[in-house]
Motif scaffolding. Structure first.
Motif, mmCIF file in Angstrom:
data_model
loop_
_atom_site.group_PDB
_atom_site.id
_atom_site.type_symbol
_atom_site.label_atom_id
_atom_site.label_comp_id
_atom_site.label_asym_id
_atom_site.label_seq_id
_atom_site.Cartn_x
_atom_site.Cartn_y
_atom_site.Cartn_z
ATOM 1 N N LYS A 1 0.705 -0.640 0.178
ATOM 2 C CA LYS A 1 0.297 0.048 -0.065
ATOM 3 C C LYS A 1 0.624 1.569 -0.126
ATOM 4 O O LYS A 1 1.868 1.634 0.970
ATOM 5 C CB LYS A 1 -0.813 -0.201 1.404
ATOM 6 C CG LYS A 1 -2.092 -1.073 1.480
ATOM 7 C CD LYS A 1 -2.608 -0.996 2.626
ATOM 8 C CE LYS A 1 -4.268 -1.577 2.102
ATOM 9 N NZ LYS A 1 -5.013 -1.731 3.076
ATOM 10 N N ILE B 1 -4.666 6.045 -1.870
ATOM 11 C CA ILE B 1 -4.267 4.752 -1.815
ATOM 12 C C ILE B 1 -4.056 3.872 -2.713
ATOM 13 O O ILE B 1 -5.590 3.958 -3.708
ATOM 14 C CB ILE B 1 -4.620 4.060 -0.667
ATOM 15 C CG1 ILE B 1 -4.845 4.659 1.315
ATOM 16 C CG2 ILE B 1 -3.758 2.745 -0.041
ATOM 17 C CD1 ILE B 1 -3.879 5.725 1.676
ATOM 18 N N THR C 1 -2.691 0.419 -4.662
ATOM 19 C CA THR C 1 -2.552 -0.835 -3.906
ATOM 20 C C THR C 1 -1.710 -1.842 -4.982
ATOM 21 O O THR C 1 -1.932 -1.405 -5.816
ATOM 22 C CB THR C 1 -3.541 -1.507 -3.415
ATOM 23 O OG1 THR C 1 -4.860 -1.000 -3.017
ATOM 24 C CG2 THR C 1 -3.347 -3.064 -3.432
#
Length: 416
Positions: free
Chosen positions: A234, A242, A244
Motif C-alpha cells: 500500500k 491509497i 495498492t
C-alpha cells in the motif's frame, strides 16, 4: 466418572418409564447439566484470567502484555479448560449412544483445532504489533511474515481437522490424491505464492521498506509505503489517495525508490532555462566594465580580462574585429554568475556536484541547465529553494543582454 452415566436413568426407571425413554431423558438431563457447568467454568476462568492478565499488564513496563490483552490472547486461552471438560464429559453423557458419542467427540476435537488456530492468530498478531513498535523492525514487512506463518497454521489445521473427520488411514489416502491436484492448487494460490516469494526477495535485498518514498508509474503510485503484506503493497500518494500494488510487481517491474536521496546529503535540483540564440554575443570593453558592477563576478571579470588582454597582445591579435583572439561571451559570463551564486547560497550543498552547463541546442534555443543539490530534502523546502533560485536567475537574464525563449502570443505582434 462413568458410574454417574446412569445416575438419572435409575430414577426414571423407578418412575415407571421405559428403558429407551429413560436413556434419552438421562442423556438430555446430563447434557443440559454438563452444558451449564461448562458455561459457568468458561465464564469463571475467563474473568479470572482477564483480571490476572490486567493486573500483570499494569505492573510491567513492557507493552507486550498490553498487546496480548488487546489481541484477546487471554480470552482465547480461557476457553481451553471448558473445552477439555467438554471432551472428558462426552463418554458420560453419551454412554449409551455410540453414534452421538463419536459425532460429539469429533466436533469437540475440531473445535479444539479451531481454538488453537484462534490462539495462534492472536499470538501472531501480538508479535506483529509488538515488532512494529521496535525501531529496528519498524520498516520491515512484518505483515508478510505473519501472513506466511498463518497460512502454514491454517494448512496444518485443515489437515488435522480432515484427519479427525475421515481417520488416519483415509487421511493418508486423501493426501496422496491431493498431490494430483497440485497444479490446480498452484493456479488458485498463484498470487499468494508469488507474493510470498516476492516478500522474501524484497526483504533480503532491502528493496523497499515501510516509510520509503517510491514512484511506480505503471500503477500510478507516487508516495510513501505504509504497508507491505503477502499479497499487496500500500502506497499513500501525496494527494492522500491509497494505491495498492501487487507485491510481486516490485520484482517483476521497474519502480523508483527515493530512499537513496533521503539518505544522502542533498536533493538534486536539475532544471534549465531556454536562452534565445540570437541574443548570444561577444562582450566588448564597455560591456565588461558594465558587468563589473555585479559584485559576485567582478573579481572573475578583472582576472579574465587581464588574461585575455595579455594573450591577445602577446599573439598580436587584430582586435578591430571582435571575433579575433580570445573573448568573453555574455552567456559564458552568465554561467559563471550562476555557478558563483550557487556556491555562495546557504541552502546549496557545496560538497556535492554543482554546475551550470549548456545542453544540446534545440529549435527553442540553448538550454542552460542548473545542476546542484539542496541541503533541505523536505518537499516544500526543496521547492521553495528551487523557485527562489530561478526567480533570481530569470530576473538576472536581461542584465547580460540575453533573452529567454518563449512561444509568441498575441502581444508579441503588437508594435510598441
Amino acid at each position: 466418572m462413568i458410574k454417574y452415566a446412569h445416575f438419572f436413568y435409575d430414577h426414571f426407571r423407578d418412575l415407571g418409564l421405559t428403558a429407551i425413554t429413560s436413556k434419552y431423558l438421562n442423556m438430555t438431563v446430563l447434557l443440559i447439566l454438563v452444558a451449564l457447568f461448562i458455561f459457568l467454568i468458561d465464564v469463571l476462568v475467563r474473568k479470572v484470567l482477564r483480571l490476572i492478565s490486567a493486573r500483570i499488564a499494569s505492573r510491567t513496563k513492557s507493552n507486550f502484555d498490553d498487546l496480548l490483552i488487546s489481541n484477546r490472547v487471554p480470552r482465547n486461552v480461557a476457553h481451553i479448560p471448558a473445552l477439555y471438560i467438554a471432551l472428558k464429559s462426552i463418554p458420560i453423557v453419551f454412554k449409551d449412544f455410540n453414534n452421538l458419542h463419536l459425532l460429539f467427540q469429533k466436533s469437540i476435537q475440531i473445535a479444539g483445532i479451531i481454538l488453537g488456530l484462534w490462539i495462534a492468530r492472536s499470538l501472531l498478531n501480538t508479535l506483529k504489533n509488538y515488532f512494529k513498535t521496535l525501531p529496528r523492525f519498524r520498516d520491515k514487512p512484518i505483515d508478510s511474515y505473519i501472513q506466511v506463518f498463518m497460512i502454514f497454521a491454517w494448512f496444518f489445521g485443515v489437515v488435522m481437522a480432515l484427519g479427525v473427520i475421515v481417520g488416519g488411514d483415509s487421511l493418508w489416502k486423501f493426501l496422496t490424491g491431493f498431490g494430483a491436484a497440485t497444479a490446480i492448487i498452484l493456479l488458485i494460490f498463484k498470487d499468494t505464492i508469488l507474493g510470498f516469494v516476492a516478500s522474501i526477495q524484497v526483504s533480503i535485498n532491502d528493496m523497499v521498506r515501510i516509510g520509503d518514498w517510491i514512484t511506480f508509474e505503471k500503477f500510478g503510485a507516487d508516495g510513501d509505503v505504509i504497508e507491505i503484506n503477502l499479497a499487496t503493497v500500500k502506497v499513500q500518494n501525496f494527494d492522500n489517495t491509497i494505491t495498492t500494488i501487487p507485491t510481486y510487481a516490485l520484482i517483476s517491474d521497474s519502480f523508483k525508490n527515493w530512499r537513496g536521496m533521503t539518505n544522502s546529503d542533498g536533493r538534486r535540483i536539475k532544471r534549465h532555462m531556454l536562452i534565445k540564440q540570437t541574443s548570444i554575443k561577444y562582450l566588448n570593453g564597455e560591456d565588461i566594465e558594465r558587468l563589473k558592477n555585479i559584485e559576485i563576478i567582478s573579481t572573475y571579470l578583472n582576472t579574465m580580462q587581464d588574461k585575455i588582454n595579455n594573450f591577445n597582445q602577446s599573439h598580436t591579435i587584430d582586435k578591430s574585429v571582435l571575433i579575433n583572439g580570445r573573448n568573453l561571451t555574455n552567456i559564458g559570463v552568465f554561467r559563471k554568475f550562476i555557478q558563483t551564486y550557487l556556491q555562495q547560497h546557504s541552502a546549496i550543498n557545496n560538497n556535492m556536484l554543482l554546475m551550470a552547463r549548456q545542453l544540446q541546442p534545440t529549435a527553442q534555443g540553448i538550454p542552460l541547465e542548473i545542476y546542484c543539490f539542496s541541503k533541505d530534502k523536505r518537499w516544500e523546502s526543496y521547492e521553495y529553494v528551487m523557485s527562489d533560485l530561478f526567480d533570481h536567475f530569470l530576473a538576472a537574464v536581461p542584465y547580460f543582454d540575453l533573452e529567454l525563449f518563449e512561444l509568441p502570443n498575441d502581444t508579441s505582434f503588437l508594435k510598441s
